[in-house]
Design an enzyme around this catalytic site. Sequence first.
Site, mmCIF file in Angstrom:
data_model
loop_
_atom_site.group_PDB
_atom_site.id
_atom_site.type_symbol
_atom_site.label_atom_id
_atom_site.label_comp_id
_atom_site.label_asym_id
_atom_site.label_seq_id
_atom_site.Cartn_x
_atom_site.Cartn_y
_atom_site.Cartn_z
ATOM 1 C CD GLU A 158 -63.798 -57.330 -15.096
ATOM 2 O OE1 GLU A 158 -63.006 -56.468 -14.968
ATOM 3 O OE2 GLU A 158 -64.872 -57.848 -14.470
ATOM 4 C CG ASN A 199 -66.743 -63.507 -16.867
ATOM 5 O OD1 ASN A 199 -67.902 -63.879 -17.139
ATOM 6 N ND2 ASN A 199 -66.282 -62.860 -15.852
ATOM 7 C CG HIS A 235 -71.817 -57.164 -12.310
ATOM 8 N ND1 HIS A 235 -72.200 -57.561 -10.972
ATOM 9 C CD2 HIS A 235 -70.630 -57.424 -12.540
ATOM 10 C CE1 HIS A 235 -71.019 -58.786 -10.811
ATOM 11 N NE2 HIS A 235 -70.384 -58.664 -11.894
ATOM 12 C CD GLU A 264 -68.300 -61.765 -12.569
ATOM 13 O OE1 GLU A 264 -68.561 -60.502 -12.058
ATOM 14 O OE2 GLU A 264 -67.448 -62.333 -13.175
ATOM 15 C CG ASP A 266 -74.593 -57.993 -9.044
ATOM 16 O OD1 ASP A 266 -74.394 -57.446 -9.929
ATOM 17 O OD2 ASP A 266 -73.512 -58.168 -8.046
HETATM 18 O O1 G3I Z 1 -59.918 -60.154 2.247
HETATM 19 C C1 G3I Z 1 -59.793 -58.618 2.631
HETATM 20 C C2 G3I Z 1 -59.856 -58.337 3.890
HETATM 21 O O2 G3I Z 1 -58.879 -59.151 4.903
HETATM 22 C C3 G3I Z 1 -59.762 -56.541 4.277
HETATM 23 O O3 G3I Z 1 -60.329 -56.693 5.554
HETATM 24 C C4 G3I Z 1 -60.895 -56.131 3.529
HETATM 25 C C5 G3I Z 1 -60.504 -54.570 3.818
HETATM 26 O O4 G3I Z 1 -61.063 -53.835 2.414
HETATM 27 O O5 G3I Z 1 -60.548 -56.402 2.082
HETATM 28 C C6 G3I Z 1 -60.645 -57.757 1.777
HETATM 29 O O6 G3I Z 1 -60.573 -57.982 0.489
HETATM 30 C C7 G3I Z 1 -61.894 -57.659 -0.541
HETATM 31 C C8 G3I Z 1 -62.073 -58.647 -1.045
HETATM 32 O O7 G3I Z 1 -63.296 -58.525 -2.246
HETATM 33 C C9 G3I Z 1 -62.864 -60.163 -0.396
HETATM 34 O O8 G3I Z 1 -63.950 -59.348 0.459
HETATM 35 C C10 G3I Z 1 -61.246 -56.559 -1.152
HETATM 36 O O9 G3I Z 1 -60.971 -55.270 -0.614
HETATM 37 C C11 G3I Z 1 -62.181 -56.253 -2.258
HETATM 38 O O10 G3I Z 1 -61.583 -55.369 -3.413
HETATM 39 C C12 G3I Z 1 -62.703 -57.431 -2.994
HETATM 40 O O11 G3I Z 1 -63.793 -57.037 -3.785
HETATM 41 C C13 G3I Z 1 -64.010 -58.252 -4.890
HETATM 42 C C14 G3I Z 1 -63.821 -57.357 -6.249
HETATM 43 O O12 G3I Z 1 -64.209 -58.371 -7.006
HETATM 44 C C15 G3I Z 1 -62.577 -57.167 -6.600
HETATM 45 O O13 G3I Z 1 -62.403 -56.771 -7.543
HETATM 46 C C16 G3I Z 1 -65.513 -58.352 -4.521
HETATM 47 O O14 G3I Z 1 -65.649 -59.319 -3.288
HETATM 48 C C17 G3I Z 1 -66.049 -59.522 -5.806
HETATM 49 O O15 G3I Z 1 -67.296 -59.542 -5.616
HETATM 50 C C18 G3I Z 1 -65.666 -58.730 -7.151
HETATM 51 O O16 G3I Z 1 -65.833 -59.642 -8.004
HETATM 52 C C19 G3I Z 1 -65.785 -58.983 -9.370
HETATM 53 C C20 G3I Z 1 -65.454 -60.291 -10.285
HETATM 54 O O17 G3I Z 1 -64.452 -60.911 -9.835
HETATM 55 C C21 G3I Z 1 -65.159 -59.722 -11.924
HETATM 56 N N1 G3I Z 1 -66.345 -59.220 -12.277
HETATM 57 C C22 G3I Z 1 -66.742 -57.797 -11.416
HETATM 58 C C23 G3I Z 1 -67.117 -58.266 -9.902
HETATM 59 C C24 G3I Z 1 -67.779 -57.134 -9.177
HETATM 60 O O18 G3I Z 1 -66.531 -56.155 -9.046
#
Ligand code: G3I
Length: 550
Positions: A158, A199, A235, A264, A266
């Site tokens: 990004e 990416n 996405h 990615e 969805d």
């Molecule tokens: O692990 C913590 C947990 O301990 C806590 O209780 C909880 C509370 O919010 O948060 C958890 O972390 C989260 C993490 O995912 C794991 O679930 C984060 O808040 C959350 O922000 C994070 O989101 C991820 C996101 O990237 C962050 O930017 C998504 O799972 C993930 O699918 C997403 O993936 C991105 C790609 O890497 C790049 N392209 C876009 C894509 C979608 O946004």
Amino acid sequence: MLSSALTRALALFGLIITFLLPTTPADASAPLRQHAAARGKFIGTALATGPLAGETSYRSIAGAEFNQITAENAMKWDATEPSQGQFAFSGADAIVDFAVQNDQQVHGHTLVWHSQTPGWVQSLGAAQMRAAMQNHISRVVGRYADNPAVVSWDVVNEVFDDNGNLRTSFWYNTLGQSYIADAFRAARAADPDARLCINDYNVEGINAKSTAMYNLVATLRQQGVPVDCVGFQGHLAIQYGFPNDLRQNLERFAALGVQVRITELDIRLQTPRDATKDATQATYYRNVVNACLAVTACAGVTIWGFTDRHSWVPDTFPGQGAALIYDENYQKKPSYTAVHDALAGGTTDPTPPTTPGTPAVSGVTATSATLTWAASIDTGGSGLAGYTVYREQGATDPPLAQSTGNTVTLTGLSPNTAYQVYVRARDGAGNQSAASPTASFTTTGGTGTGACTATGTVQTQWNTGYVMQPVTVANTGTSGITGWTVTFTLPAGHTVTGSWNAVLSVSGQNVTARNAGYNGTLAPGASTSFGFQVSRPGGDTRTPGGYDCM
Ligand code: G3I
């Protein structure tokens, strides 16, 4: 023990028998990975470490259905180096171990990103930040360099903003653009055999951002920077339309010599699900898989998780979700079948798409008119391929235009002429839908190609808007003009939010632009321009059409 001569003879016998047996069609109940492998592609999923450790269904489906894995979060910087020099690989190792057990390839995601990077990195000075980046890449890539399951990396993620400019992240602000080339070189040094990718999102269709990506990749490769692959995140959302030029876009990148992949995927919808939304989503999934299958340089498709039970979408887009191919209870959805059948190939599709809606006519000029209609749905398996607009005029109705989306601007029409038109949809197997109801319009008597002409260009765009600049007004006649009026039509749902160098009046989707006090006079051959800004539904990349100048 069999002698080696006997072993070879038996092997040869087996080979002959295999060739003599009639080839059987793809097993319709075989998992996705088996069909993908037969097509020379991967079908992958992102995996989250929590459910991987705790849910039997999650593990068994992930292992059985997919031959490629991406860590959804476990290989990101905040997981792997939360404090400077303190590396933590338990999550990343769990993903890689699972892949090894299940004979899957791993795509490392992601080394350098503006998100999910700890504060300590972001506050470093330039020299320290560059060193920290190189050390991080060296340690993370290096850990898996000898593991044959780990084959590729998202080196940078990004790097563009929504307008297609380099994102002014802390990386860019501290290091300038050079951080991108430096990251690729560090990754190559850490694992000379890994495939190195850039990416991004919103680059699936041909647009300002994907063109910026194209230009960056071309430039980096000309400079010898080891960019091997481009990842198109995918996405998508059914309410924003499908990027019908996905295949064409993948092909233009492939022509640069890089591998391409959907990284990615969805396809979200406004919840709750229903049968119509499920069918549209299934068509989108099918179209993405078919686009990858059609492009030799496309290595495969990774879905961003596989079950609606574990998806980032509802947290980020309230009211939207159900974006994956299994539901929350691990039941296969129509989208699973679509992915399966596309990968299996050779499925016959006897079902034509549904009938398009009545075309709505707008922007009628002397020589052009814009038609927009309610889209068709194809549920037969081959996916919606496009539409043909016909003119109804008797025994044989000639086609006037083709389009991939549910709108088209007819050009080259005759002035002062009545037209009756209708639309048919086509699917990937060549089935044609029934004809839509007919729409009628009469072209104006204006000159269209007379003393002045107008053409518009998109200067920049973002998800929910764009700037048309310049709209060029040219005096193509042999005498001077002392004032001009340009009319054009906005796509449905688009609204003008500002303009310059012309006075605009808007009625519905019809716009009239008149010269400002200072640019109405044009000598023969002279031109001037104006511009305007438009707000649009997110991702709707249609642009105004039917420019007429008088
Ligand atoms: O692990 C913590 C947990 O301990 C806590 O209780 C909880 C509370 O919010 O948060 C958890 O972390 C989260 C993490 O995912 C794991 O679930 C984060 O808040 C959350 O922000 C994070 O989101 C991820 C996101 O990237 C962050 O930017 C998504 O799972 C993930 O699918 C997403 O993936 C991105 C790609 O890497 C790049 N392209 C876009 C894509 C979608 O946004």
